[in-house]
Design a protein around this motif. Structure first.
Motif, PDB file in Angstrom:
ATOM      1  N   THR A 512       0.847  -1.192   0.000  1.00 48.48           N
ATOM      2  CA  THR A 512       0.000   0.000   0.000  1.00 48.48           C
ATOM      3  C   THR A 512       0.890   1.253   0.000  1.00 48.48           C
ATOM      4  O   THR A 512       2.093   1.166   0.174  1.00 48.48           O
ATOM      5  N   LEU A 513       0.255   2.404  -0.188  1.00 49.87           N
ATOM      6  CA  LEU A 513       1.021   3.622  -0.474  1.00 49.87           C
ATOM      7  C   LEU A 513       1.962   4.069   0.643  1.00 49.87           C
ATOM      8  O   LEU A 513       2.973   4.719   0.371  1.00 49.87           O
ATOM      9  N   GLU A 514       1.623   3.735   1.903  1.00 51.57           N
ATOM     10  CA  GLU A 514       2.475   4.246   2.993  1.00 51.57           C
ATOM     11  C   GLU A 514       3.893   3.707   2.888  1.00 51.57           C
ATOM     12  O   GLU A 514       4.839   4.327   3.380  1.00 51.57           O
ATOM     13  N   TRP A 515       4.068   2.563   2.245  1.00 56.40           N
ATOM     14  CA  TRP A 515       5.398   1.966   2.154  1.00 56.40           C
ATOM     15  C   TRP A 515       6.238   2.586   1.039  1.00 56.40           C
ATOM     16  O   TRP A 515       7.382   2.203   0.822  1.00 56.40           O
ATOM     17  N   THR A 516       5.644   3.540   0.305  1.00 50.81           N
ATOM     18  CA  THR A 516       6.417   4.199  -0.752  1.00 50.81           C
ATOM     19  C   THR A 516       7.111   5.457  -0.233  1.00 50.81           C
ATOM     20  O   THR A 516       7.897   6.067  -0.952  1.00 50.81           O
ATOM     21  N   VAL A 517       6.790   5.886   0.974  1.00 49.74           N
ATOM     22  CA  VAL A 517       7.473   7.065   1.542  1.00 49.74           C
ATOM     23  C   VAL A 517       8.540   6.570   2.521  1.00 49.74           C
ATOM     24  O   VAL A 517       8.448   5.454   3.031  1.00 49.74           O
ATOM     25  N   PRO A 518       9.566   7.396   2.784  1.00 51.89           N
ATOM     26  CA  PRO A 518      10.644   6.924   3.666  1.00 51.89           C
ATOM     27  C   PRO A 518      10.149   6.661   5.080  1.00 51.89           C
ATOM     28  O   PRO A 518       9.075   7.101   5.482  1.00 51.89           O
ATOM     29  N   SER A 519      10.977   5.930   5.851  1.00 50.23           N
ATOM     30  CA  SER A 519      10.701   5.720   7.272  1.00 50.23           C
ATOM     31  C   SER A 519      11.743   6.482   8.081  1.00 50.23           C
ATOM     32  O   SER A 519      12.940   6.321   7.810  1.00 50.23           O
ATOM     33  N   PRO A 520      11.398   7.297   9.059  1.00 56.83           N
ATOM     34  CA  PRO A 520      10.024   7.645   9.430  1.00 56.83           C
ATOM     35  C   PRO A 520       9.371   8.490   8.337  1.00 56.83           C
ATOM     36  O   PRO A 520      10.069   9.181   7.591  1.00 56.83           O
ATOM     37  N   ALA A 521       8.058   8.447   8.282  1.00 63.32           N
ATOM     38  CA  ALA A 521       7.347   9.216   7.264  1.00 63.32           C
ATOM     39  C   ALA A 521       7.665  10.694   7.441  1.00 63.32           C
ATOM     40  O   ALA A 521       7.622  11.206   8.559  1.00 63.32           O
ATOM     41  N   PRO A 522       8.070  11.392   6.371  1.00 65.20           N
ATOM     42  CA  PRO A 522       8.377  12.830   6.484  1.00 65.20           C
ATOM     43  C   PRO A 522       7.172  13.597   7.027  1.00 65.20           C
ATOM     44  O   PRO A 522       6.041  13.130   6.945  1.00 65.20           O
ATOM     45  N   TYR A 523       7.470  14.792   7.555  1.00 59.38           N
ATOM     46  CA  TYR A 523       6.414  15.599   8.177  1.00 59.38           C
ATOM     47  C   TYR A 523       5.293  15.907   7.178  1.00 59.38           C
ATOM     48  O   TYR A 523       4.124  15.906   7.516  1.00 59.38           O
ATOM     49  N   HIS A 524       5.684  16.164   5.941  1.00 61.06           N
ATOM     50  CA  HIS A 524       4.695  16.405   4.883  1.00 61.06           C
ATOM     51  C   HIS A 524       4.856  15.331   3.825  1.00 61.06           C
ATOM     52  O   HIS A 524       5.964  15.079   3.345  1.00 61.06           O
ATOM     53  N   THR A 525       3.767  14.693   3.465  1.00 59.74           N
ATOM     54  CA  THR A 525       3.833  13.635   2.442  1.00 59.74           C
ATOM     55  C   THR A 525       2.754  13.879   1.389  1.00 59.74           C
ATOM     56  O   THR A 525       1.713  14.474   1.680  1.00 59.74           O
TER      57      THR A 525
END
Lengths: 533, 71
Positions: A512-525
């Motif tokens: 799902t889409l949350e795994w396409t952003v870095p970890s930790p999730a940036p403040y703005h995505t």
């Protein structure tokens, strides 16, 4: 459908480095409009209230460890049972679900934030005053509300100032829930990434969308009911006051018109979390995605027409009893669809059993048991025997604790790497799961026996014949309570960065889409929406 | 400074969001007021009937709104 093919390159552009900074200090949390900050605050608030409600539960179990009155006065015992229920339902479980929604829904649908960011902040900051009202009501003359979390009149009309504080707290928490629901529905309907149709949404979003509709339909009804209670108490009306021509039974109808959907408000987000976890760790798409959506909607619709099964002993026409009995049994059909779909997802999957999956499987096992005892209680002649016994207490704790709570713990471990950028300690998480599973069953399974033997609920003292199982149940409750310190330890370790660094996609099967952003999730995505294909 | 089309899109999204929120808020207020008003108007059977009817209207609206053909 769990598997969402999307343009990963586009999704990657959703994180802007130049917006990675964020405010710091206390004012960051007071004034934040960021969905991740607000989600974090909801989750911490709910954990704090879980601990407060848990201490109340342990006070109850300490008193019930042996027959006779040892630890607290009966009046205080009743205040504990009432506040434990109110705090766990309105202060712990519901805010936890909203916390997950705040953190994950924008990330799962590719939205930059919630639709109404300032209202989101306000929704959260209404909760602490409500919690303070509830807890401090213990110290007002006459003590806290002690009529049970269902607030039935005529007791509630006669009680002291603590009841007014409880009513006010329910009003505030209801307003917070309604604002949160409006925000969630608006976000999901209007802010999905291009290409993400409703039937491509991750199931967590679907279950929350339906939950939010339920909340908007039933929270105002509860607010109306407690407003009428308030006017009965202070403004000379007689909505529920039999002495003035009112009808106390009407309150029960109105309360359970809220109360039964409330059970699904609590459990549907948990269904959503489990529906994210199982496909990931089975490394297979969710079996029967469309049927899961329709089953969720079916459960929600049926939840509106079964309320009077909580009131079989109050007395109603036989036709009414039969209707509510069969309607209640009907809920087993869509619920069964979901259980079998989760099992079918696991069938022949390349499963691994990390902590989130363990909690999801534990949820399946225990929630199914709670569901079965619910079917037993749906049968009117049996319910009339078991009403207000510990069998009912056991049933709803299997649904709410083993159902919601286990799924929420699974969700915490599942998304903790995304939230903190650090992998949690698997050993601690596994110990947390096994101690929770064992002690939960030690605490609550014997309560079935106590209920079948006729032990009534909401009493501080009991006959000698119930002593043994009560002692076992109390030991289990203390073990379960202490086990929860482990999740706190695991989370704090992750926040301190004590662990392996989490990659963007720590779970091989996560798609799902949350795994396409870095970890930790940036403040703005997702300021530039990803394109879902 | 955002380009004009981006500002227009943001304004349109904002208006859509506010419209959706107002519809949902109206539903909540009708339920809140309805359950009290129903009690004023008649006995509990009337109240339950009114609330039951409101539920079906709500569901029809909620489902119907999402069955509209896409623009």
């Amino acid at each position: 459908m769990s598997s969402i093919p999307h343009d990963r390159a586009a999704a990657g552009h959703g994180t802007h480095d130049d917006h990675a900074h964020h405010p710091t200090g206390l004012m960051r949390w007071v004034t934040t409009t960021n969905h991740k900050d607000i989600g974090t605050m909801y989750l911490w608030f709910s954990f704090t209230m879980f601990m407060v409600g848990g201490v109340m539960a342990l006070t109850i179990r300490a008193e019930l460890f042996q027959p006779g009155l040892q630890v607290v006065h009966p009046e205080f015992f009743n205040q504990m049972t009432t506040l434990h229920g109110l705090i766990m339902v309105f202060g712990a479980i519901m805010p936890a679900a909203v916390g997950f929604a705040n953190w994950m829904i924008p990330l799962l649908i590719g939205a930059p934030d919630m639709a109404f960011a300032r209202m989101n902040n306000w929704s959260f900051w209404l909760l602490p005053p409500a919690a303070i009202l509830l807890v401090t009501s213990l110290f007002v003359p006459g003590g806290a509300a002690s009529a049970g979390w269902t607030l039935y009149p005529p007791l509630t009309i006669q009680q002291g100032m603590g009841m007014d504080l409880a009513i006010f707290a329910v009003h505030i928490m209801g307003a917070s829930s309604i604002m949160g629901s409006i925000n969630i529905i608006t976000t999901i309907l209007n802010m999905r990434a291009p290409g993400m149709t409703l039937m491509k949404m991750p199931l967590f979003c679907w279950t929350w969308l339906i939950t939010a509709y339920l909340l908007i339909a039933v929270m105002p009804v509860l607010a109306g009911a407690v407003t009428m209670l308030l006017t009965d108490r202070h403004f000379g009306t007689s909505f529920f006051n039999a002495a003035g021509g009112g009808d106390p039974v009407l309150f029960q109808h109105i309360f359970w018109f809220f109360g039964h959907p409330e059970v699904y408000i609590i459990i549907l987000p948990a269904f959503g979390i489990v529906s994210q976890i199982i496909p990931t760790f089975a490394r297979k798409p969710l079996f029967g995605y469309a049927s899961m959506v329709y089953a969720t909607a079916g459960i929600a619709i049926l939840s509106f027409i079964v309320w009077a099964h909580h009131m079989f002993t109050v007395g109603m026409p036989v036709a009414g009893v039969l209707f509510f009995m069969y309607a209640t049994m009907l809920i087993a059909v869509p619920t069964g669809v979901k259980i079998f779909n989760w099992l079918a997802t696991m069938w022949r999957g390349a499963m691994t059993f990390e902590a989130p999956m363990m909690f999801a499987v534990g949820f399946l096992f225990l929630f199914t048991m709670g569901g079965f005892t619910g079917l037993v209680l749906a049968i009117a002649p049996i319910d009339m025997q078991l009403h207000d016994t510990y069998y009912v207490v056991a049933h709803f704790h299997y649904v709410m604790v083993a159902g919601s709570l286990f799924a929420f713990f699974g969700g915490v471990y599942y998304w903790l790497p995304k939230w903190t950028g650090t992998m949690y300690d698997e050993r601690i998480a596994q110990i947390h799961f096994w101690t929770s599973l064992v002690f939960f069953n030690v605490a609550f399974f014997p309560q079935h026996f106590l209920g079948l033997a006729g032990m009534p609920r909401r009493i501080p003292d009991y006959a000698q014949q119930f002593a043994d199982w009560n002692m076992v149940s109390s030991i289990g409750a203390f073990g379960f309570g202490l086990s929860q310190l482990l999740v706190l330890y695991a989370v704090v370790k992750c926040i301190r960065g004590d662990g392996a660094k989490a990659p963007a996609k720590p779970w091989e099967g996560g798609d799902t889409l949350e795994w396409t952003v870095p970890s930790p999730a940036p403040y703005h995505t997702f300021e530039t929406p990803p394109v879902v294909r | 400074m955002q380009p004009q089309h981006a500002r227009n899109d943001a304004a349109r999204l904002r208006a859509t969001n506010v419209r959706t929120a107002l519809v949902l808020l109206t539903i909540a207020l009708v339920f809140f007021g309805g359950v009290i008003a129903a009690r004023f108007m008649g006995g509990w059977t009337t109240g339950i009937s009114v609330v039951g009817f409101a539920v079906f209207v709500f569901l029809a609206f909620a489902i119907g709104r999402n069955l509209r053909s896409p623009k």
